[in-house]
Design a protein around this motif. Sequence first.
Motif, mmCIF file in Angstrom:
data_model
loop_
_atom_site.group_PDB
_atom_site.id
_atom_site.type_symbol
_atom_site.label_atom_id
_atom_site.label_comp_id
_atom_site.label_asym_id
_atom_site.label_seq_id
_atom_site.Cartn_x
_atom_site.Cartn_y
_atom_site.Cartn_z
ATOM 1 N N THR A 246 0.839 -1.193 0.000
ATOM 2 C CA THR A 246 0.000 0.000 0.000
ATOM 3 C C THR A 246 0.865 1.230 0.000
ATOM 4 O O THR A 246 1.592 1.481 0.952
ATOM 5 C CB THR A 246 -0.934 0.040 1.222
ATOM 6 N N ARG B 212 -1.181 7.158 7.964
ATOM 7 C CA ARG B 212 -2.209 6.132 7.788
ATOM 8 C C ARG B 212 -3.555 6.789 7.569
ATOM 9 O O ARG B 212 -3.940 7.693 8.298
ATOM 10 C CB ARG B 212 -2.267 5.211 9.005
ATOM 11 N N ARG C 254 -12.600 4.719 5.764
ATOM 12 C CA ARG C 254 -12.953 3.324 5.556
ATOM 13 C C ARG C 254 -13.595 3.183 4.204
ATOM 14 O O ARG C 254 -14.542 3.883 3.871
ATOM 15 C CB ARG C 254 -13.935 2.878 6.643
ATOM 16 N N ASP D 188 -10.036 -0.492 12.510
ATOM 17 C CA ASP D 188 -9.720 -0.086 11.139
ATOM 18 C C ASP D 188 -8.218 -0.119 10.872
ATOM 19 O O ASP D 188 -7.776 -0.515 9.795
ATOM 20 C CB ASP D 188 -10.269 1.317 10.857
ATOM 21 N N ASP E 18 -6.852 -2.682 8.117
ATOM 22 C CA ASP E 18 -6.154 -2.199 6.922
ATOM 23 C C ASP E 18 -4.854 -2.962 6.707
ATOM 24 O O ASP E 18 -4.520 -3.357 5.588
ATOM 25 C CB ASP E 18 -5.863 -0.701 7.044
ATOM 26 N N GLU F 67 -5.622 -6.572 5.716
ATOM 27 C CA GLU F 67 -6.132 -6.660 4.351
ATOM 28 C C GLU F 67 -5.006 -6.676 3.326
ATOM 29 O O GLU F 67 -5.172 -7.201 2.222
ATOM 30 C CB GLU F 67 -7.071 -5.482 4.079
#
Length: 665
Positions: A11, A37, A41, A477, A481, A484
Amino acid sequence: MAVVPLRPCRTAGRLLPLLCGGTRSKGASLSPGVPGRLTQRRYKKDVLPSPEGPVPSVSITEIRQYLRAQGIPFHDGYSCLHTPSLFTDGRENQPPPSATSAPYTLFIDKTTGSFLCTATLAEGTWQDFQANVELRHRGVPPASSGEPEEDTRRAREDARCIWDRSLPLWELLDEDETNETKAMFGLSLVTDATLKRFGVRYLRTAKSLVFPWFSPRDATLKGLKLLRVEKKGDAVAYVEETLPRFDSYRNLFGLPLISRRDTELVLTGWELDALALHQATGVASLALPRGATCLPPALLPYLEQFKRITLWLGEDLRSWEAAKLFARKLSLKRCSLVRPGDLQPRPLEALNQGLNLTKILRAALPASHKSIVSFRQLREEVFGELVNTEQVAGIKWARFPELNKLLKGHRRGELTIFTGPTGSGKTTFISEYALDLCMQGVCTLWGSFEINNVRLAKIMLTQFATQRLEDQLELYDEWADRFEDLPLYFMTFHGQQNIKLAAQDYIVGAFRKFATDNTCHITLVIHPRKEDDEKELQTASIFGSAKGSKEPGRQPMSTSKRRDSGCIRSALLEMFFFPQASQEADNVLILQDRKLVTGPGKRYLQVSKNRFDGDVGVFPLEFSKASLTFSSTGKSKVKLKKMKEEKAHLAKKAPEGGSGASKKL
C-alpha cells in the motif's frame, strides 16, 4: 556491501501525504498518532457466490468446441487461443466476426478460459465470454467496461499527483545530485538516454525512483511503482510501493516500447534489470510487476507475439525455481532460462561488473526437458543447492524458531501432515502457523469445512494484532487495513463433506502429485483415530478407519500463489486420517496435548517425520488466550533426535537372543 532482496510494500497510501506534498485526494484525513495512515474506511462491493455453486472449470477441448459451434474463428497460440474481438464493434445484429474481417485481438487463456481484449481492455471469465456471445446473437451490444471503481479512480489520481511532482532523472538541476542518485541505486553505468527511453523519474521528497504504468490502449497513466533504498549498516534493502495496491498492479514495465515486429524478449524480475539489459544488448526487455513472485495470467496475452522468451529473473535459487515454473505457463518450447551463478548475476549487477550480457543470453538453457537426464545435466543444480543451503531450506518461521531447528524451513513442493487430538487447538495453531508465513509474503489460501470464514478471519486478525479488539474497537480499522494487505484468501465452501474412505487415499496421492508438479507446499490437517487419553499420538495414529469418528473434516489451505493462477506456493487441507497419508508426506507434525487432573494440560509440537534432513524432535508450546497465539516457552531446549542416532540406539537395546529376541519366519 550486503544486498537484501526487495521488500514489497502493498500500500503506497501510507506515504502519500509525504509524496504528494502533504495533500491527498478529497475526503482523506490522517489518523492522529499514526502518521501517514488513512482513516477513511472504504467499503467494497462484494461479489456474491453463485447460488448454483462454484464456477465450473473448462477444458481447452470444450473451449474449441464452443468456438466452432458459434462460428467464431480462432487459432492456437502458446498459452492462449486468438480470436477476433467481440468488443471492437458495438453495432447490433452483427454476425460473429469472420477470419478476415477483424484482427485477432481477443485472447482466451487455455487453462482457465478467462479472456482479454487488448484493443479495448475488456476482460472476464469464460462464462462472461459465453454471455457476451449470446447477447450478440440477440442483437444486444456487448457490455462496456464503464467507469473504473472508486478505489481504481483514487489510485489513478494519487499516481498522477506523484507523477506530476516527480522530475525526470536525466534532467535534475544539480548534476552532483543526479550522480549521487544514480550511484545510490546502482545506475552509474546506465545512460541518460536509457532512462529517458523508459521514462524513469525521481521524487525528491521520498528519495524514490518512479516507474510509470501506462495503459497499452491509450497511453494514459494507470499507476506507478516507487523504489527507495534503505541502509542498515553494510546491508542495502530495496523497498517497493505501488499504486494501485500491489495485488492490482499489473504493469509489464517497458511494454509501450515493444514493437509488433519484435519476436525475441527477455523477461526480468526488476525494472532496473530491464534498463541494464536493453542498454547492453538492445533486445526487447520487460520487467514483471511482482518480480519472481508471480506471473499474472492477465499478462499472458501481451507475451503471445514472441517466438523466443528468455527468463532472467534474478541471482538466487528462488528466482531459478520461479523461472522454471513461469516457463511452463509460457510454453516450454519457446523459453530459455539464465541459470544464476557467480558469472551470471542479475542483469544490473552483470552490467556493473563489466560482464558480456549478450554472451550470457546466448548461453541460456532451453526450458524443455527430457524424460531421462544424466548427472551432467543435474550437476549445476546440485552445486546450487550446496551453495544456497539456507534458500534450499525454505522460508523460516518468525514466531516458531524451534520449528526452524527441526524442519529448517517451509519449502515448495512438499506435503505436510498435521494432526492432534480433538480440542487440542489444531485450527488455532495452524492458523498462526500459516499467518506467520503469510506475513513474510507467502500467499495463503484457506478453506474449512467446519469453521466459517468470518470466525476464521477473526481468529487470524486477533493473532495478527496479538490482542483482542473487542474492547478496543477504535483500533479495528488500523489493524484491518494492515491485515487486508496480506496475501491471504479464503475458499467459500463450508459444511460437512462426505468422502468415502476408498477415495481418500486417491485424494492424498492427488495432492502429493499437485504439490510436486506445481511446486506448491500442501499441508493436510488430519483428525487422528481415537486413542486412550493416557497415550500420546504417534505417526500410526493417522492410520485407521473413518467409521469410528463422527467429526466432519476440515480443509484449510496455505498456498504460495497470489490469487492469480500460478502463484500458490503452499496449501493446507484438514480431513480425516488416511491410510496412505504418512507414507506420502514429507513432514508429519503432531500437536500433543498431555491432560492433567490438577489443571490445564501441557502442549508441545512433535516433528515425527522430516524427509528433508531427517531431524525429528519435540518442543513445548504456550497458549495465550488473550492473543490466541502459541509460542515456545524458551525455557527448555528442543529435544532433537537424528534418525540414524535413533536407529543406533534401538539396535543397542535389542536383546541378543533369548525369549525376547525377535524371530523371522
